[in-house]
Design an enzyme around this catalytic site. Structure first.
Site, mmCIF file in Angstrom:
data_model
loop_
_atom_site.group_PDB
_atom_site.id
_atom_site.type_symbol
_atom_site.label_atom_id
_atom_site.label_comp_id
_atom_site.label_asym_id
_atom_site.label_seq_id
_atom_site.Cartn_x
_atom_site.Cartn_y
_atom_site.Cartn_z
ATOM 1 N N ALA A 1 0.823 -1.275 -0.039
ATOM 2 C CA ALA A 1 0.025 0.124 0.051
ATOM 3 C C ALA A 1 0.887 1.443 0.166
ATOM 4 O O ALA A 1 0.195 2.382 0.108
ATOM 5 C CB ALA A 1 -1.046 -0.077 1.152
ATOM 6 N N TYR B 1 3.537 -13.834 -15.262
ATOM 7 C CA TYR B 1 2.468 -12.631 -14.514
ATOM 8 C C TYR B 1 1.034 -13.224 -14.720
ATOM 9 O O TYR B 1 0.206 -13.352 -13.916
ATOM 10 C CB TYR B 1 2.678 -11.472 -15.108
ATOM 11 C CG TYR B 1 1.873 -10.370 -14.561
ATOM 12 C CD1 TYR B 1 2.263 -9.655 -13.211
ATOM 13 C CD2 TYR B 1 0.643 -9.858 -15.346
ATOM 14 C CE1 TYR B 1 1.261 -8.606 -13.012
ATOM 15 C CE2 TYR B 1 -0.072 -8.960 -14.782
ATOM 16 C CZ TYR B 1 0.183 -8.295 -13.585
ATOM 17 O OH TYR B 1 -0.493 -7.431 -13.049
ATOM 18 N N ILE C 1 -3.858 0.420 -15.599
ATOM 19 C CA ILE C 1 -3.972 1.611 -14.653
ATOM 20 C C ILE C 1 -2.548 2.282 -14.374
ATOM 21 O O ILE C 1 -1.594 1.622 -14.655
ATOM 22 C CB ILE C 1 -4.283 0.948 -13.277
ATOM 23 C CG1 ILE C 1 -5.544 -0.115 -13.330
ATOM 24 C CG2 ILE C 1 -4.324 1.891 -12.209
ATOM 25 C CD1 ILE C 1 -6.702 0.314 -13.425
HETATM 26 P P1 NAI Z 1 3.296 -0.884 -8.050
HETATM 27 O O1 NAI Z 1 4.511 -1.354 -8.658
HETATM 28 O O2 NAI Z 1 3.000 0.687 -8.573
HETATM 29 O O3 NAI Z 1 2.841 -1.292 -6.727
HETATM 30 C C1 NAI Z 1 3.005 -2.555 -6.164
HETATM 31 C C2 NAI Z 1 3.250 -2.481 -4.845
HETATM 32 O O4 NAI Z 1 3.325 -3.808 -4.022
HETATM 33 C C3 NAI Z 1 4.341 -1.763 -4.280
HETATM 34 O O5 NAI Z 1 4.172 -0.729 -3.110
HETATM 35 C C4 NAI Z 1 5.511 -2.801 -3.962
HETATM 36 O O6 NAI Z 1 6.455 -2.241 -2.947
HETATM 37 C C5 NAI Z 1 4.550 -3.528 -3.304
HETATM 38 N N1 NAI Z 1 4.997 -4.910 -3.261
HETATM 39 C C6 NAI Z 1 5.710 -5.677 -4.433
HETATM 40 N N2 NAI Z 1 6.266 -6.744 -4.080
HETATM 41 C C7 NAI Z 1 5.957 -6.919 -2.806
HETATM 42 C C8 NAI Z 1 6.272 -7.835 -1.649
HETATM 43 N N3 NAI Z 1 6.673 -8.883 -2.010
HETATM 44 N N4 NAI Z 1 5.703 -7.595 -0.538
HETATM 45 C C9 NAI Z 1 5.126 -6.556 0.075
HETATM 46 N N5 NAI Z 1 4.625 -5.699 -0.923
HETATM 47 C C10 NAI Z 1 5.171 -5.788 -2.344
HETATM 48 O O7 NAI Z 1 1.826 -1.639 -8.914
HETATM 49 P P2 NAI Z 1 0.523 -1.228 -8.780
HETATM 50 O O8 NAI Z 1 0.072 -1.138 -10.484
HETATM 51 O O9 NAI Z 1 0.041 -0.499 -8.001
HETATM 52 O O10 NAI Z 1 -0.082 -2.651 -8.739
HETATM 53 C C11 NAI Z 1 -0.781 -3.184 -7.709
HETATM 54 C C12 NAI Z 1 -1.557 -4.569 -7.878
HETATM 55 O O11 NAI Z 1 -2.509 -4.457 -9.022
HETATM 56 C C13 NAI Z 1 -0.563 -5.601 -8.290
HETATM 57 O O12 NAI Z 1 -0.983 -6.949 -7.887
HETATM 58 C C14 NAI Z 1 -0.720 -5.522 -9.966
HETATM 59 O O13 NAI Z 1 -0.322 -6.886 -10.418
HETATM 60 C C15 NAI Z 1 -2.101 -5.332 -9.925
HETATM 61 N N6 NAI Z 1 -2.590 -4.726 -11.344
HETATM 62 C C16 NAI Z 1 -1.989 -3.623 -11.742
HETATM 63 C C17 NAI Z 1 -2.470 -3.258 -12.957
HETATM 64 C C18 NAI Z 1 -1.872 -1.814 -13.673
HETATM 65 O O14 NAI Z 1 -2.141 -1.550 -14.923
HETATM 66 N N7 NAI Z 1 -1.190 -1.030 -12.908
HETATM 67 C C19 NAI Z 1 -3.610 -3.763 -13.841
HETATM 68 C C20 NAI Z 1 -3.928 -4.756 -13.302
HETATM 69 C C21 NAI Z 1 -3.246 -5.305 -12.135
#
Ligand code: NAI
Length: 257
Positions: free
Chosen positions: A11, A161, A194
């Site tokens: 988060a 993924y 997103i």
């Molecule tokens: P982001 O990369 O901006 O944020 C991901 C967050 O998860 C970061 O705060 C990161 O530090 C944290 N994280 C990663 N690995 C971790 C771990 N092992 N333990 C704890 N925290 C961890 O990515 P975003 O875009 O905010 O993605 C959030 C979720 O939404 C993900 O599951 C992603 O697959 C999903 N998603 C994103 C889309 C997009 O277009 N951005 C589309 C569909 C799904």
């Protein structure tokens, strides 16, 4: 009356931060989990506090079982309850490699974070929620998994993924089925494209595709689009829904002719 509490993984930024702000808006205190960037997590905390709720941060790598257990313990010790778990943390492969060349190391890394971690975190939290329900500490717990359009969309340059997100789809159904008797709903949000750091490296590509009509609604999704959908569940507007996959994707899922 004590506030409800949301545990949100990943988060510190992006969609997870958007979810934190929106669930704060419907009355939740928030445990902000982060992997490495404490400063960013503290920014999320400040945003939640700005919405009038309490927030605390906790570093934990959800891919590691002992970290996940510590995260749950910290949430319970800090707030005394967990009403909402949002499995949001996720990673893309470090390298977009073709399906015919991608490595087992990348597969293992992505699956550990995107599927194995959330799977056992959900198991742990579900058991805690059942205990808290029995003790009368909480009354309407909910679990939300952030999957993706990659549940059903083939991207051969990041197969691991897609496999991880398809797994989240089945995980949602399994836990929804198992936990319904306890009054715990489990649903899945399928975000489309997103605007976050994760999609930063492919921004130009998607700008073009979106402007050419890839999605019926011709704009990028924003973290708050996903956050508001989670907040609707958190606020109880979907309490007769479980095991469902809710698209937040600008209509990406529509077949068109
Ligand atoms: P982001 O990369 O901006 O944020 C991901 C967050 O998860 C970061 O705060 C990161 O530090 C944290 N994280 C990663 N690995 C971790 C771990 N092992 N333990 C704890 N925290 C961890 O990515 P975003 O875009 O905010 O993605 C959030 C979720 O939404 C993900 O599951 C992603 O697959 C999903 N998603 C994103 C889309 C997009 O277009 N951005 C589309 C569909 C799904």
């Amino acid at each position: 009356m004590p506030s409800k509490v949301a545990l949100i993984t990943g988060a510190s930024r992006g969609i997870g931060r958007g979810i934190a702000v929106e669930v704060a808006g419907v009355g939740y205190d928030v445990l902000v989990n982060y992997a490495g960037n404490r400063e960013a997590a503290l920014e999320t905390k400040a945003l939640v506090e700005g919405a009038g709720r309490r927030a605390e941060v906790c570093q934990a790598n959800i891919a590691r079982r002992e970290d996940a257990d510590r995260l749950v313990q910290a949430t319970v010790e800090t707030f005394g309850r967990i009403d909402l778990l949002v499995n949001n943390a996720g990673i893309a492969p470090k390298v977009r490699a073709d399906l015919l060349e991608a490595t087992p190391e990348s597969y293992d890394e992505v699956l550990a974070t995107n599927l194995r971690g959330p799977y056992f975190l959900t198991q742990t939290v579900a058991n805690r929620m059942i205990e808290m329900l029995r003790a009368g500490v909480i009354s309407s717990p909910r679990i939300v998994n952030i999957s993706s359009i990659s549940v059903y969309t083939s991207s051969p340059s990041r197969g691991e993924y897609c496999v991880s997100k398809a797994g989240i789809g089945m995980m949602t159904k399994l836990f929804a089925d198992r936990l319904a008797e306890h009054g715990i709903t489990v649903n899945e949000i399928q975000p489309g494209i997103i605007e976050t750091d994760m999609t930063g490296p492919v921004r130009a590509k998607y700008d073009k595709l979106i402007s050419e009509g890839l999605t019926p609604i011709r704009r990028w999704g924003r973290p708050e689009d996903v956050g508001r959908a989670v907040a609707a569940i958190a606020a109880g507007h979907f309490d007769f829904t479980t095991g469902a996959a809710i698209p937040v994707d600008g209509g990406f899922h529509l077949r068109r002719l």
